[in-house]
Write a protein that holds these residues in place. Structure first.
Motif, PDB file in Angstrom:
ATOM      1  N   ALA A   1      -3.381   8.027   3.253  1.00  0.00           N
ATOM      2  CA  ALA A   1      -3.937   7.574   2.018  1.00  0.00           C
ATOM      3  C   ALA A   1      -5.046   7.933   1.461  1.00  0.00           C
ATOM      4  O   ALA A   1      -5.103   8.574   0.411  1.00  0.00           O
ATOM      5  CB  ALA A   1      -3.617   6.011   1.701  1.00  0.00           C
ATOM      6  N   ARG A   2      -5.973   8.100   2.203  1.00  0.00           N
ATOM      7  CA  ARG A   2      -7.409   8.349   1.866  1.00  0.00           C
ATOM      8  C   ARG A   2      -7.457   9.925   1.680  1.00  0.00           C
ATOM      9  O   ARG A   2      -8.274  10.447   0.789  1.00  0.00           O
ATOM     10  CB  ARG A   2      -8.438   8.197   2.912  1.00  0.00           C
TER      11      ARG A   2
ATOM     12  N   TYR B   1      -3.359   6.151  -5.810  1.00  0.00           N
ATOM     13  CA  TYR B   1      -3.890   6.202  -4.549  1.00  0.00           C
ATOM     14  C   TYR B   1      -4.959   5.206  -4.348  1.00  0.00           C
ATOM     15  O   TYR B   1      -5.323   4.591  -3.154  1.00  0.00           O
ATOM     16  CB  TYR B   1      -4.507   7.600  -4.282  1.00  0.00           C
ATOM     17  N   THR B   2      -5.732   4.886  -5.242  1.00  0.00           N
ATOM     18  CA  THR B   2      -6.885   3.855  -5.188  1.00  0.00           C
ATOM     19  C   THR B   2      -6.391   2.409  -4.628  1.00  0.00           C
ATOM     20  O   THR B   2      -7.167   2.096  -3.798  1.00  0.00           O
ATOM     21  CB  THR B   2      -7.696   3.883  -6.494  1.00  0.00           C
TER      22      THR B   2
ATOM     23  N   GLU C   1      -6.251  -1.068   3.370  1.00  0.00           N
ATOM     24  CA  GLU C   1      -7.590  -1.299   4.168  1.00  0.00           C
ATOM     25  C   GLU C   1      -7.510  -2.619   4.231  1.00  0.00           C
ATOM     26  O   GLU C   1      -8.025  -3.250   5.299  1.00  0.00           O
ATOM     27  CB  GLU C   1      -8.647  -1.279   2.984  1.00  0.00           C
TER      28      GLU C   1
ATOM     29  N   VAL D   1      -5.041   2.522  -1.118  1.00  0.00           N
ATOM     30  CA  VAL D   1      -6.000   2.557  -0.060  1.00  0.00           C
ATOM     31  C   VAL D   1      -6.650   1.245   0.169  1.00  0.00           C
ATOM     32  O   VAL D   1      -6.673   0.468   1.182  1.00  0.00           O
ATOM     33  CB  VAL D   1      -7.178   3.531  -0.590  1.00  0.00           C
ATOM     34  N   LYS D   2      -6.642   0.429  -1.049  1.00  0.00           N
ATOM     35  CA  LYS D   2      -7.145  -0.850  -0.868  1.00  0.00           C
ATOM     36  C   LYS D   2      -6.207  -1.761  -0.186  1.00  0.00           C
ATOM     37  O   LYS D   2      -6.652  -2.663   0.682  1.00  0.00           O
ATOM     38  CB  LYS D   2      -7.455  -1.698  -2.343  1.00  0.00           C
TER      39      LYS D   2
ATOM     40  N   GLY E   1       0.864  -1.335  -0.170  1.00  0.00           N
ATOM     41  CA  GLY E   1      -0.044   0.231   0.023  1.00  0.00           C
ATOM     42  C   GLY E   1       0.793   1.205   0.113  1.00  0.00           C
ATOM     43  O   GLY E   1       0.547   1.961  -0.702  1.00  0.00           O
TER      44      GLY E   1
ATOM     45  N   LEU F   1      -6.070  10.524  -1.655  1.00  0.00           N
ATOM     46  CA  LEU F   1      -7.025  10.083  -2.759  1.00  0.00           C
ATOM     47  C   LEU F   1      -7.977  11.267  -2.840  1.00  0.00           C
ATOM     48  O   LEU F   1      -8.375  11.579  -3.911  1.00  0.00           O
ATOM     49  CB  LEU F   1      -7.574   8.868  -2.474  1.00  0.00           C
TER      50      LEU F   1
ATOM     51  N   LEU G   1      -3.267   4.629   6.461  1.00  0.00           N
ATOM     52  CA  LEU G   1      -4.378   4.569   5.699  1.00  0.00           C
ATOM     53  C   LEU G   1      -5.052   5.817   5.732  1.00  0.00           C
ATOM     54  O   LEU G   1      -5.641   6.286   4.690  1.00  0.00           O
ATOM     55  CB  LEU G   1      -5.490   3.541   6.302  1.00  0.00           C
TER      56      LEU G   1
ATOM     57  N   TYR H   1      -9.808  13.502   6.681  1.00  0.00           N
ATOM     58  CA  TYR H   1      -8.916  12.488   6.991  1.00  0.00           C
ATOM     59  C   TYR H   1      -7.680  12.888   7.338  1.00  0.00           C
ATOM     60  O   TYR H   1      -6.688  12.114   7.779  1.00  0.00           O
ATOM     61  CB  TYR H   1      -8.720  11.553   5.823  1.00  0.00           C
TER      62      TYR H   1
END
Length: 278
Positions: free
Chosen positions: A129-130, A95-96, A103, A99-100, A86, A133, A126, A275
């Motif tokens: 990252a969010r 970024y997408t 998570e 994030v996954k 990540g 994003l 996280l 965030y």
């Protein structure tokens, strides 16, 4: 002793050597040791993640990503591999997917050690990252909205010009109508941009101690809600009492506040700027 057993023993010795080099900040030597271990036993995921940690120390994120992907192929539940993958994806601004992966790492860590320090570390990564994003998508939305707004404004002004040139009389009425339409259009675009404008997070969604938005809120018998880790830390270090009401309080009395947790999640879903952490 079979060759397979001998190779496994030698690989494990190399892993221990690599760990020793790592503790001494000799990352190149550690990488060499882990690489030899991988050559002997390529199907052991920890050798790949250990080498990835060394590459991370050297900011070699391409190799971090490569080693983590291999480790995940061998062990889909490798928390360390998902976490570092990540982070590597964030470095190349994916970024997408970043994030996954984070998570996934957080979900796995919460299952393995819900109160462990790694939960907080992964959550902070996280959250960052969010936020990145949201920042990326917000910038794109802002440009798209601005371009669309300018196009609509130009079309409306062109329509007004044509209407005025083709109709005699009622000029003042046409001007007033055009101004009202422009104002209404401007209001529509301002409304569309509202969610991307940072404001204050509602007080009821924030911990009374840290003032940060809730992640895992718990409610006390007195009806006050706190972030779980924060109130547990208070009870452990300060004493068994509610920091606001001063009433006696024990960890066994804390109950998850699911309504507030869902409200905070929903708020973050549409206000990604919240965030951001200091």
């Amino acid at each position: 002793m079979s060759l397979t057993v001998a190779a496994a023993k030698q690989a494990e010795k190399l892993r221990i050597d690599g760990n020793s080099y790592f503790k001494k900040d000799r990352f190149g030597a550690a990488i060499d040791a882990y690489t030899e271990a991988i050559t002997l036993c390529p199907d052991v995921p920890i050798y790949w993640t250990n080498r990835a940690v060394c590459h991370r120390k050297r900011n070699d994120w391409t190799r971090v990503e490569e080693d983590c992907r291999r480790a995940i192929q061998l062990d889909h539940n490798s928390i360390k591999a998902h976490h570092m993958l990540g982070l590597a994806l964030l470095q190349r601004e994916d970024y997408t997917e970043g994030v996954k992966e984070l998570e996934k790492a957080l979900d796995l860590e919460r299952g393995a050690s819900p109160k462990g320090y790694k939960v907080e570390e992964i959550w902070q990564d996280l959250a960052r990252a969010r936020y990145l994003l949201w920042e990326h998508e917000s910038t794109k939305r802002s440009w798209d909205l601005q371009n669309l707004k300018e196009t609509c404004m130009a079309a409306l002004k062109e329509k007004h010009f044509l209407d005025t040139s083709q109709v005699e009389g009622f000029v003042d009425e046409n001007i007033q109508s055009n101004l009202e339409q422009l104002e209404a259009l401007n209001g529509v675009f301002n409304k569309a941009a509202e969610d991307d404008i940072p404001t204050d997070v509602p007080d009821y969604l924030c911990c009374k101690i840290t003032l940060d938005i809730f992640r895992d809120p718990v409610i006390t018998p007195s009806g006050l809600t706190y972030e779980r880790a924060v109130i547990l830390d208070h009870l452990h270090k300060v004493g068994n009492f509610d920091p606001v009401s001063r009433e006696p309080l024990y960890s066994s009395q804390l109950v998850p506040n699911l309504a507030i947790k869902e409200a905070a999640r929903a708020f973050l879903e549409t206000h990604g700027w919240a965030y951001k952490t200091d």
